[in-house]
Design a protein around this motif. Structure first.
Motif, short mmCIF file in Angstrom:
data_model
loop_
_atom_site.label_atom_id
_atom_site.label_comp_id
_atom_site.label_asym_id
_atom_site.label_seq_id
_atom_site.Cartn_x
_atom_site.Cartn_y
_atom_site.Cartn_z
N VAL A 88 -0.68 -2.83 7.33
CA VAL A 88 -0.38 -2.07 6.12
C VAL A 88 1.10 -1.72 6.16
O VAL A 88 1.55 -1.01 7.06
CB VAL A 88 -1.24 -0.80 6.02
N GLU A 89 1.83 -2.23 5.18
CA GLU A 89 3.26 -1.98 5.10
C GLU A 89 3.54 -0.98 3.98
O GLU A 89 3.14 -1.19 2.84
CB GLU A 89 4.02 -3.28 4.80
N TYR A 90 4.23 0.10 4.31
CA TYR A 90 4.74 1.03 3.31
C TYR A 90 6.21 0.67 3.15
O TYR A 90 6.98 0.78 4.09
CB TYR A 90 4.57 2.48 3.77
N CYS A 98 13.56 -3.17 4.95
CA CYS A 98 12.32 -3.75 4.45
C CYS A 98 12.55 -5.21 4.08
O CYS A 98 11.70 -6.07 4.32
CB CYS A 98 11.82 -2.97 3.23
N LYS A 99 13.71 -5.48 3.50
CA LYS A 99 14.07 -6.85 3.13
C LYS A 99 14.13 -7.74 4.37
O LYS A 99 13.64 -8.86 4.36
CB LYS A 99 15.41 -6.87 2.40
N HIS A 122 3.63 0.81 -1.86
CA HIS A 122 4.96 1.30 -2.21
C HIS A 122 5.26 2.62 -1.52
O HIS A 122 4.41 3.49 -1.41
CB HIS A 122 5.07 1.51 -3.72
N PHE A 123 6.50 2.74 -1.06
CA PHE A 123 7.00 4.00 -0.52
C PHE A 123 8.49 4.10 -0.84
O PHE A 123 9.35 3.99 0.03
CB PHE A 123 6.75 4.08 0.99
N PRO A 124 8.82 4.25 -2.14
CA PRO A 124 10.24 4.32 -2.51
C PRO A 124 10.89 5.59 -1.99
O PRO A 124 10.34 6.67 -2.12
CB PRO A 124 10.20 4.30 -4.05
N ASN A 153 4.74 -12.83 -5.58
CA ASN A 153 5.89 -13.67 -5.93
C ASN A 153 7.07 -12.81 -6.38
O ASN A 153 8.22 -13.11 -6.06
CB ASN A 153 5.51 -14.66 -7.03
N HIS A 154 6.77 -11.75 -7.11
CA HIS A 154 7.81 -10.83 -7.56
C HIS A 154 8.48 -10.14 -6.37
O HIS A 154 9.72 -10.08 -6.29
CB HIS A 154 7.18 -9.79 -8.51
N VAL A 155 7.69 -9.64 -5.45
CA VAL A 155 8.24 -8.99 -4.25
C VAL A 155 9.07 -10.00 -3.44
O VAL A 155 10.16 -9.68 -2.97
CB VAL A 155 7.12 -8.35 -3.40
N ASP A 156 8.56 -11.23 -3.29
CA ASP A 156 9.31 -12.27 -2.58
C ASP A 156 10.67 -12.49 -3.22
O ASP A 156 11.69 -12.59 -2.53
CB ASP A 156 8.54 -13.59 -2.57
#
Length: 186
Positions: A88-90, A98-99, A122-124, A153-156
Motif C-alpha cells: 500500500v503506497e501513500y 514518490c516519482k 493519495h496523500f498530497p 496510465n495517468h499516474v505513470d
C-alpha cells in the motif's frame, strides 16, 4: 550523642534521594503534559485539513500499522487482486521521491507477477506541494471516467520523464491523451 549523629547521618543520606525523586517526578509530569498537549492538538477538529479528502487518503495524519484500512474494491490496485502480498503506497503526485519510487514498484510487479498487488492511495502534502491535490483530483477524475487502468496510465504519465509542473492544462492534456473525454474531464 550517638543518637543525634545517627539522625544527622540518616537525614543527610535521605536528602540526595529526595532531590533525585523530585527531579524524576518533574520529568515524568512534564513528559505527560507534553504528550497530552500533542494529543489534543492532533485530535482537535481544527487541526484536520480543510482540503477535500480524496479516495484512499487518510484523515490528515500519516497512517500507522494499526490504522491502515483494509484493501477494498474502491482502491486503485495494480497487479493480481488475489496476490498474497499487498504493498500500500501513500503517495503525493508532486513529490520527487514518490516519482523516483514509482519505477521500483513497476519492477517489483514485473519481477513478482501474480504474487504482489500494488495499492495506490493519495496523500498530497499540501504544505509543500500545492499542486499535488489538484493532480490527485485529476487522477480521480480520470479513474471515474476511464476506470482503474486509465488511472494507472495517468499516474505513470505524471511520474515519467521530465518533471511536469502540474498545471490544469497539462493535467487535461495528459487525461485527454489517454482517451478521456475533455468536456467530461472539465
Amino acid at each position: 550523642m550517638a543518637a543525634e549523629e545517627n539522625q544527622k547521618l540518616s537525614s543527610t543520606n535521605l536528602t540526595p534521594f529526595l532531590i533525585a525523586l523530585l527531579v524524576v517526578a518533574a520529568f515524568v509530569i512534564g513528559a505527560l503534559y507534553t504528550k497530552m498537549q500533542y494529543l489534543e492538538k492532533t485530535q482537535s477538529p481544527t487541526s484536520q485539513t480543510s482540503q477535500t479528502p480524496l479516495q484512499g487518503e487518510p484523515s490528515g495524519r500519516a497512517p500507522t500499522v494499526g490504522t491502515i484500512r483494509p484493501v477494498s474494491d474502491s482502491d486503485h490496485i495494480r497487479g493480481s487482486k488475489d496476490a498474497r502480498l499487498s504493498l500500500v503506497e501513500y503517495s503525493d503526485l508532486e513529490c520527487p521521491f514518490c516519482k523516483s519510487f514509482h519505477p521500483t514498484m513497476q519492477k517489483i510487479l514485473q519481477d513478482y507477477d501474480g504474487k504482489v498487488r500494488w495499492v495506490y492511495r493519495h496523500f498530497p502534502l499540501d504544505s509543500i506541494h500545492p499542486k499535488a491535490r489538484p493532480a490527485a483530483l485529476a487522477a480521480e477524475c480520470v479513474a471515474s471516467l476511464g476506470g482503474n487502468d486509465k488511472f494507472w496510465n495517468h499516474v505513470d504519465k505524471l511520474f515519467e520523464g521530465a518533471p511536469v509542473t502540474l498545471t490544469d492544462d497539462q493535467l487535461k492534456t495528459i487525461a485527454t491523451g489517454l482517451g478521456v473525454n475533455a468536456s467530461q474531464f472539465d
